[in-house]
Design a protein around this motif. Structure first.
Motif, PDB file in Angstrom:
ATOM      1  N   UNK A 150      -1.988  -2.361  -6.406  1.00 25.40           N
ATOM      2  CA  UNK A 150      -0.583  -2.063  -6.142  1.00 25.40           C
ATOM      3  C   UNK A 150      -0.115  -2.921  -4.975  1.00 25.40           C
ATOM      4  N   UNK A 151       0.979  -3.614  -5.180  1.00 30.76           N
ATOM      5  CA  UNK A 151       1.495  -4.458  -4.115  1.00 30.76           C
ATOM      6  C   UNK A 151       2.894  -4.026  -3.717  1.00 30.76           C
ATOM      7  N   UNK A 152       3.052  -3.754  -2.448  1.00 33.40           N
ATOM      8  CA  UNK A 152       4.363  -3.408  -1.913  1.00 33.40           C
ATOM      9  C   UNK A 152       4.754  -4.569  -1.022  1.00 33.40           C
ATOM     10  N   UNK A 153       5.886  -5.185  -1.304  1.00 29.57           N
ATOM     11  CA  UNK A 153       6.256  -6.376  -0.543  1.00 29.57           C
ATOM     12  C   UNK A 153       7.677  -6.296  -0.020  1.00 29.57           C
ATOM     13  N   UNK A 154       7.791  -6.351   1.293  1.00 27.38           N
ATOM     14  CA  UNK A 154       9.109  -6.438   1.945  1.00 27.38           C
ATOM     15  C   UNK A 154      10.080  -5.342   1.556  1.00 27.38           C
ATOM     16  N   UNK A 155       9.570  -4.137   1.393  1.00 24.57           N
ATOM     17  CA  UNK A 155      10.437  -3.043   0.958  1.00 24.57           C
ATOM     18  C   UNK A 155      11.184  -2.445   2.149  1.00 24.57           C
ATOM     19  N   UNK A 156      12.501  -2.441   2.024  1.00 28.85           N
ATOM     20  CA  UNK A 156      13.338  -1.829   3.066  1.00 28.85           C
ATOM     21  C   UNK A 156      14.222  -0.788   2.415  1.00 28.85           C
ATOM     22  N   UNK A 157      14.570   0.223   3.177  1.00 28.88           N
ATOM     23  CA  UNK A 157      15.438   1.264   2.638  1.00 28.88           C
ATOM     24  C   UNK A 157      16.245   1.889   3.766  1.00 28.88           C
ATOM     25  N   UNK A 158      17.546   2.057   3.525  1.00 27.11           N
ATOM     26  CA  UNK A 158      18.368   2.725   4.549  1.00 27.11           C
ATOM     27  C   UNK A 158      19.083   3.922   3.942  1.00 27.11           C
ATOM     28  N   UNK A 159      19.210   4.969   4.746  1.00 29.95           N
ATOM     29  CA  UNK A 159      20.069   6.101   4.405  1.00 29.95           C
ATOM     30  C   UNK A 159      21.255   6.011   5.352  1.00 29.95           C
ATOM     31  N   UNK A 160      22.396   5.602   4.843  1.00 26.51           N
ATOM     32  CA  UNK A 160      23.527   5.435   5.736  1.00 26.51           C
ATOM     33  C   UNK A 160      23.170   4.402   6.791  1.00 26.51           C
ATOM     34  N   UNK A 161      23.123   4.855   8.054  1.00 23.86           N
ATOM     35  CA  UNK A 161      22.776   3.907   9.114  1.00 23.86           C
ATOM     36  C   UNK A 161      21.306   3.999   9.506  1.00 23.86           C
ATOM     37  N   UNK A 162      20.653   5.039   8.996  1.00 28.11           N
ATOM     38  CA  UNK A 162      19.255   5.234   9.387  1.00 28.11           C
ATOM     39  C   UNK A 162      18.343   4.344   8.547  1.00 28.11           C
ATOM     40  N   UNK A 163      17.517   3.591   9.226  1.00 25.07           N
ATOM     41  CA  UNK A 163      16.594   2.700   8.541  1.00 25.07           C
ATOM     42  C   UNK A 163      15.287   3.444   8.293  1.00 25.07           C
ATOM     43  N   UNK A 164      15.056   3.825   7.040  1.00 23.39           N
ATOM     44  CA  UNK A 164      13.867   4.618   6.733  1.00 23.39           C
ATOM     45  C   UNK A 164      12.641   3.741   6.537  1.00 23.39           C
ATOM     46  N   UNK A 165      12.836   2.571   5.942  1.00 25.71           N
ATOM     47  CA  UNK A 165      11.737   1.628   5.744  1.00 25.71           C
ATOM     48  C   UNK A 165      12.232   0.238   6.126  1.00 25.71           C
ATOM     49  N   UNK A 166      11.377  -0.470   6.847  1.00 25.56           N
ATOM     50  CA  UNK A 166      11.799  -1.770   7.360  1.00 25.56           C
ATOM     51  C   UNK A 166      10.758  -2.827   6.975  1.00 25.56           C
ATOM     52  N   UNK A 167      11.059  -3.595   5.950  1.00 20.66           N
ATOM     53  CA  UNK A 167      10.159  -4.654   5.494  1.00 20.66           C
ATOM     54  C   UNK A 167       8.703  -4.193   5.389  1.00 20.66           C
ATOM     55  N   UNK A 168       8.497  -3.170   4.627  1.00 18.84           N
ATOM     56  CA  UNK A 168       7.145  -2.634   4.467  1.00 18.84           C
ATOM     57  C   UNK A 168       6.388  -3.455   3.427  1.00 18.84           C
ATOM     58  N   UNK A 169       5.201  -3.919   3.818  1.00 21.86           N
ATOM     59  CA  UNK A 169       4.366  -4.693   2.897  1.00 21.86           C
ATOM     60  C   UNK A 169       2.918  -4.280   3.046  1.00 21.86           C
ATOM     61  N   UNK A 170       2.277  -4.058   1.943  1.00 24.42           N
ATOM     62  CA  UNK A 170       0.811  -3.888   1.963  1.00 24.42           C
ATOM     63  C   UNK A 170       0.296  -3.988   0.540  1.00 24.42           C
ATOM     64  N   UNK A 171      -1.004  -4.187   0.429  1.00 21.01           N
ATOM     65  CA  UNK A 171      -1.623  -4.259  -0.890  1.00 21.01           C
ATOM     66  C   UNK A 171      -2.738  -3.236  -0.970  1.00 21.01           C
TER      67      UNK A 171
END
Lengths: 277, 268
Positions: B29-50
């Protein structure tokens, strides 16, 4: 054994059938487990039939309106309306269970199935419709003893496609609403703002001509009400006739509601954006 | 800045890692550069791992670190905003069905149908994966055996203990023989004994079946020295690598100490 990864991409038609069958089976099983739900689904229309119709009978008088060729007693008139209302309630109840499922996590199990989401939601809709058919036919068995019968036994078969279609329409409406309800407690609002207005502003309880006598505006609203068309579709089918206008309206409304529900459940657009950690 | 190293490799400290979004074969499983925001809150910031095959990997983070958000992205319950997630070379956004059929999921919330029996719960799941009834029955027997609940197959889910329900959920997640099993804080609400049992069952799976596991938790005592870690803090990956290597790198005697250093020194 773990290494046996799926060989070919996608699913065969047979696998789609397995999935649909599983969803229908689970929904039926759940319904049979919830005996109170079954009882209340039956009691509700019977109260209208035994109490309301009996009391209102004298006031309403025999009604002469298509498809009936002779004036019919009031309880005969409202029986198709009650069938539709069973389905309306069931559609809303399924939507309640979807909101509940979503919060409790059961809905997630459905949504993480690898089948396409439109298929899963349509299958869920079919399952809800199946449950509503069980309720309607149970009602018809009791109504038979109340002398509410089709012209011939074939009427019970003829009404089936109409019930399937109206069940799908009302279920899709419930699904569309459930995608818009954020919290469970708002369902009371759905009762007050959807079920009752739809029911009273339809031809379930009185023919359009009578409504027009009282209020042309209400008659106009009732003629636009999808429930009116579901009721008329069922009424005609039960008399072994087809109401083409009702058929067309119910068909189009089903497509619109279902399309809306699928769009609303798409994580890229609807539901997904709401869940926060 | 995020760090991303291949799990199992030597830990690269806080140097900027490669995000390796296209190297699908690197792991399950590869997660690459995943970011996610709720409104102004940054829940995930460039998350990457294998996630490496046949390894027990831990997604370690405190409550609110972004674990559940990451899970709902992987399971497609939430709309994707940025980045890519792929499993065995299948991209989640392009090909969600192919990813989901290879993925076993155990949610933090209880998802068994309490009115149905264990068997019926499994049969429903099997149908949702398009498995024919006979195959589903055979596999249900095997997976229940795995979690030591074969004799409870006819019981209502309601009658099981919390730990047993979790084990049934794990068994259910294995029915379609996934390549990767992800579990979101699976021991929440369980007593010590049940926790240990659930953990032991999953570790055995990794050892015997070679399945890749991503185990999200905030409990340090669930982690072994040779587990792969992905340390998530305030939506960012603070480090990846084997637990013992991380401790060594940070010069810490315990993992808690290493975690505290990594998450405080890098904050802000």
């Amino acid at each position: 054994m773990r290494k046996a990864a799926p060989a070919s991409p996608g699913f065969s038609l047979f696998q789609y059938a397995i999935c649909l069958n599983g969803i229908l089976w689970r929904e039926t099983l759940r319904f049979l487990h919830q005996r109170e739900r079954f009882v209340s689904a039956l009691v509700r229309p019977l109260v209208w039939l035994f109490i309301f119709a009996a009391g209102f009978r004298a006031g309403a008088g025999p009604l002469l309106t298509p498809p009936y060729t002779t004036p019919v007693p009031y309880e005969i008139y409202i029986a198709p309306g009650l069938m539709a209302v069973i389905q309306l309630f069931n559609g809303m109840q399924s939507s309640l269970s979807m909101v509940y499922d979503r919060e409790m996590g059961n809905m997630r199990i459905l949504l993480v199935s690898p089948f396409p989401r439109w298929f899963l939601l349509t299958a869920k809709l079919c399952a809800g419709t199946l449950v509503s058919l069980l309720q309607v036919y149970a009602f018809l068995v009791i109504a038979w003893f109340w002398d509410i019968r089709p012209p011939s036994l074939f009427g019970y078969v003829a009404v089936l496609p109409a019930l399937v279609l109206s069940g799908l329409m009302l279920g899709a409406l419930g699904m569309l609403l459930s995608s818009q309800i954020k919290q469970l407690e708002n369902f009371a609002g759905v009762m007050n703002f959807v079920i009752f207005p739809m029911f009273f502003a339809s031809t379930a309880l009185y023919p359009l001509i009578r409504i027009r006598e009282g209020s042309p505006k209400l008659a106009f609203v009732a003629s636009l009400n999808p429930l009116t068309h579901a009721v008329e579709l069922i009424r005609f089918a039960f008399q072994q006739q087809i109401n083409w206008l009702a058929l067309a309206v119910v068909f189009i409304a089903t497509a619109l509601f279902l399309g809306g529900a699928i769009v609303a459940y798409d994580p890229a657009r609807g539901l997904g954006a709401r869940r926060s950690e | 800045m995020t760090t991303a190293t291949r799990s199992g490799d030597a830990f690269k400290g806080t140097t900027r890692g490669t995000t390796g979004g296209t190297t699908h074969d690197a792991g399950a499983l590869t997660v690459a550069n995943v970011s996610h925001v709720y409104g102004k809150k940054r829940a995930l910031d460039h998350v990457s791992f294998t996630l490496a095959r046949g390894r027990f990997s831990v997604l370690l983070g405190l409550n609110g670190a972004g674990k559940t958000t990451l899970f709902s992205l992987i399971t497609r319950l939430q709309a994707f905003q940025a980045g890519t997630i792929s499993l065995d070379g299948h991209d989640l956004q392009r090909d969600p069905g192919e990813v989901l059929r290879r993925l076993g999921i155990v949610f933090q919330a209880r998802t068994l149908d309490l009115d149905l029996t264990v068997e019926q719960n499994l049969a429903y799941h099997a149908a949702l994966h398009g498995l024919p009834a006979r195959l589903a029955r055979a596999r249900a027997g095997a997976v229940l055996e795995r979690v030591d609940l074969a004799e409870r197959h006819g019981d209502k889910a309601r009658d099981l203990s919390g730990g047993q329900m979790r084990r049934v959920e794990i068994a259910r997640a294995l029915l379609h023989q996934p390549r990767v099993l992800i579990l979101d804080e699976p021991t929440v609400g369980l007593d010590i004994k049940a926790r240990a049992e659930v953990l032991a069952h999953v570790r055995t799976l990794v050892a015997e079946e070679g399945i890749a596991v991503l185990w999200a938790t905030h409990l340090f005592d669930e982690i072994d020295a040779d587990d792969d870690l992905v340390i998530l803090h305030q939506g960012r990956v603070r480090g990846t690598g084997r637990a013992d290597t991380i401790m060594e790198q940070m010069g810490a005697a315990t993992l808690t100490e290493a975690f505290t250093r990594m998450t405080t020194s890098e904050t802000v």
